[in-house]
Design an enzyme around this catalytic site. Sequence first.
Site, short mmCIF file in Angstrom:
data_model
loop_
_atom_site.label_atom_id
_atom_site.label_comp_id
_atom_site.label_asym_id
_atom_site.label_seq_id
_atom_site.Cartn_x
_atom_site.Cartn_y
_atom_site.Cartn_z
N HIS A 103 -6.18 108.57 -78.52
CA HIS A 103 -5.31 107.62 -77.82
C HIS A 103 -6.04 106.73 -76.82
O HIS A 103 -5.41 106.13 -75.96
CB HIS A 103 -4.14 108.32 -77.11
CG HIS A 103 -3.17 108.97 -78.02
ND1 HIS A 103 -2.39 108.26 -78.91
CD2 HIS A 103 -2.85 110.28 -78.20
CE1 HIS A 103 -1.62 109.10 -79.57
NE2 HIS A 103 -1.89 110.32 -79.18
N SER A 159 -1.76 111.60 -84.21
CA SER A 159 -0.75 111.42 -83.18
C SER A 159 -0.45 109.93 -83.05
O SER A 159 -1.34 109.10 -83.21
CB SER A 159 -1.27 111.97 -81.84
OG SER A 159 -0.27 111.88 -80.84
N GLU A 178 -0.20 102.48 -82.29
CA GLU A 178 -1.44 103.04 -82.82
C GLU A 178 -1.22 104.43 -83.37
O GLU A 178 -0.25 105.09 -83.03
CB GLU A 178 -2.51 103.08 -81.72
CG GLU A 178 -2.12 103.78 -80.44
CD GLU A 178 -2.54 105.24 -80.35
OE1 GLU A 178 -3.20 105.76 -81.26
OE2 GLU A 178 -2.20 105.87 -79.34
#
Length: 187
Positions: A70, A118, A143
């Site tokens: 992330h 994720s 994303e």
Amino acid sequence: MESWENGAPERKFCRLDEGLSVTDGVKIEGYASYFGKPDRGGDIVQPGAYGASLKALEAAGRRVKMLWQHDPAQPIGVWDEVREDGRGLYVKGRILTDVEKGREAAALIAAGAIDGLSIGYRTVKARKDDRGRRLLSELELWEVSLVTFPMLPQARVGAKGEDPRAGDTLRELADLFHEARRMLARN
């Protein structure tokens, strides 16, 4: 899953030429999200939650980003295909080994040290169910990251040729044992 609601950091960027293309990389695929399955935070993504976002990205000529853990400063590849199907959000792409972090990610996946996916998103529409869990009906998808510990334990990646669903039963069993240990620890 990670949500950047209200107060997301502002970013300014410059778009590269439209003719840019990528031709190499390590191919990966998997499910970044499953419909109807609660994540560790209690959120449940509903079928169709990504539809509007994916259409808007396509209309704008943009893609969902592939990041490492992330971190917006660490793109590691490209998602060539991001789509909803009957199970959830399916992704297929290439980790770029010309990027240092991409080489590391590819090596970690090959060794089995990393296999989590994720999503990074903004909640557009959600409601609470009778158990207090959020039912996410519309998300703005930003994303999909390769991560060590996904919020949705079933969200995993497989190398090219592997079935992204392989190991689902064992992971579900491991999740049941994990939950049972948590419940016993509370008592």
